[in-house]
Motif scaffolding. Structure first.
Motif, short mmCIF file in Angstrom:
data_model
loop_
_atom_site.label_atom_id
_atom_site.label_comp_id
_atom_site.label_asym_id
_atom_site.label_seq_id
_atom_site.Cartn_x
_atom_site.Cartn_y
_atom_site.Cartn_z
N VAL A 190 0.83 -1.21 0.00
CA VAL A 190 0.00 0.00 0.00
C VAL A 190 0.86 1.26 0.00
O VAL A 190 0.61 2.21 -0.75
N THR A 203 -5.55 -3.82 -3.90
CA THR A 203 -5.98 -2.65 -3.14
C THR A 203 -6.10 -1.50 -4.12
O THR A 203 -5.16 -1.22 -4.88
N ALA A 255 -7.01 4.17 0.48
CA ALA A 255 -6.78 2.80 0.04
C ALA A 255 -7.98 1.93 0.38
O ALA A 255 -8.47 1.94 1.52
N GLU A 256 -8.43 1.16 -0.60
CA GLU A 256 -9.58 0.26 -0.41
C GLU A 256 -9.15 -1.16 -0.75
O GLU A 256 -8.89 -1.49 -1.91
N ALA A 257 -9.05 -2.00 0.26
CA ALA A 257 -8.61 -3.38 0.06
C ALA A 257 -9.77 -4.24 -0.42
O ALA A 257 -10.85 -4.22 0.16
N TRP A 258 -9.54 -5.00 -1.48
CA TRP A 258 -10.54 -5.94 -1.98
C TRP A 258 -10.14 -7.35 -1.55
O TRP A 258 -8.94 -7.65 -1.41
#
Length: 398
Positions: A332, A367, A374-377
């Motif tokens: 990240v 991410t 930050a958007e974690a998938w």
């Protein structure tokens, strides 16, 4: 739903033909009209009566049936539907399509149509992997033929591998995508994919392990939403998505030229694993050992930074520029810094460290880095990652 669309379903000979009866039923449940066409070989697996009963329609079988020619000739039949679907598409019928044969009703309809065509290949794994089949598939894709599958699995012959026809729900979804006017209709998206090969000499090169699977999946997902896709690909092991404008390149410098030639675009997704350097002193002929025990000295020079150049364009910059960051540590943090350094709008960061299985694998864990954070998938199949990203892009530019 179908909005009254009509499907001309060509059923070729192969054990997978039994699935075509379920396909007819599922399509009709979705409101599609279905007109079946059976090849002589298909009749060894399904009967005209069963196909006709499920479709509630006449089944066509013979090119030289004079009654049919009087009532509905093969030209009219080939153009009366909104979409032609070939399921299963055998190696033989794919070869006929690729080389323009019109020796029976099915191949003649496919030659005479002015409507889109979707194929669902099905064959033995060795036949699917045969160079002739791969060549034929490339020719069909270049002609704009859409495809779904095949998938990996056990086959009736007892072997296991790719060649099994896609499951009926997948084919139905592909039919609906082919006929839909999605949120990206009228939009042009540029996608880069695959590795680049940087020559050392005429037979050797620097490369990486990228298969091109994620970039291909993204392009396919964008096409499903109605986008016009320019697909600039290095020498990937995964075939390009049908329906895209495919531009094949080898090196990073060639990729840069192709990318800027494809502009303008509403969005650009730079998913290619572009080599950072090329060999400045690449040999013009094959290098050979001279017995001295000394390895040749390579002079490395930086390749162009395609993502940064795209992001910083003052005129003609795509409205959305998406980059990828393949990281092995501090994913990240490194990806966030890369987004700021390159000037792109989004970065899709993934962990490609040893053991992750991402590079060249079937899954990805990403991410999404944006100006908001930050958007974690979760870990997903590359197709699902592509679908989610395409939907985000559509929400932004659609």
């Amino acid at each position: 739903m179908s909005n009254g669309k009509r499907i001309l379903l060509i059923i070729a000979g192969g054990i997978a033909a039994f699935k075509s009866l379920d396909l007819i039923r599922r399509l009709r449940e979705r409101g599609f009209g279905v007109t079946p066409v059976l090849t002589p070989a298909a009749e060894q697996f399904v009967t005209p009566l069963s196909a006709s009963a499920l479709a509630a329609s006449k089944v066509y079988r013979d090119l030289f049936d004079l009654t049919d020619e009087a009532e509905m000739g093969h030209i009219e039949l080939s153009r009366a539907a909104d979409l032609l679907v070939v399921a299963p598409a055998t190696a033989d019928l794919m070869a006929k399509m690729a080389h323009g044969h019109a020796s029976d009703l099915a191949s003649t309809l496919l030659m005479a149509t002015d409507k889109p065509v979707l194929i669902a290949p099905a064959m033995n794994v060795r036949m699917w992997e045969h160079p002739a089949t791969r060549r034929n598939l490339r020719l069909l894709q270049e002609d704009g033929i859409l495809s779904v599958g095949p998938v990996e699995g056990a086959m009736a012959c007892g072997e296991f591998g790719f060649g099994r026809m896609a499951e009926v729900p997948e084919i139905v979804a592909a039919v609906e995508a082919a006929l839909s006017a999605g949120p990206l209709t009228g939009r042009h998206v540029l996608v880069t994919s695959g590795p680049t090969h940087e020559p050392i000499d005429p037979v050797r090169y620097i490369a990486n392990r990228s298969s091109g699977a994620q970039g291909t999946a993204i392009a396919a997902a964008l096409l499903a939403l109605g986008a016009r896709v320019s697909f600039v690909t290095g020498p990937a092991s995964v075939p390009p998505p049908p329906g895209a404008e495919v531009i094949r390149v080898e090196t990073a410098r060639q990729m840069r030229e192709a990318v800027f030639a494809a502009l303008p675009a509403d969005a650009a997704v730079c998913a290619a694993a572009v080599a950072d350097w090329h060999v400045a002193n690449a040999a013009g002929r094959k290098m050979k050992k001279d017995g001295s025990g000394r390895a040749p000295a390579f002079e490395l020079a930086e390749n162009p930074d395609i993502l940064a150049e795209l992001s910083r364009l003052e005129t003609g910059r795509p409205g959305l520029v998406v980059g990828f960051a393949a990281e092995t540590d501090d994913v990240v943090a490194n990806a966030t810094a890369k987004r700021a350094r390159k000037g792109c709008d989004w970065i899709v960061a993934n962990d490609v460290s040893e053991g992750s299985g991402v590079m060249g694998g079937t899954e990805n864990e990403v991410t999404l880095i944006t100006a908001e954070g930050a958007e974690a998938w979760p870990r997903l199949g590359k197709g699902e990652v592509a679908r989610l990203l395409a939907e985000r892009i559509a929400a932004r530019i659609g």
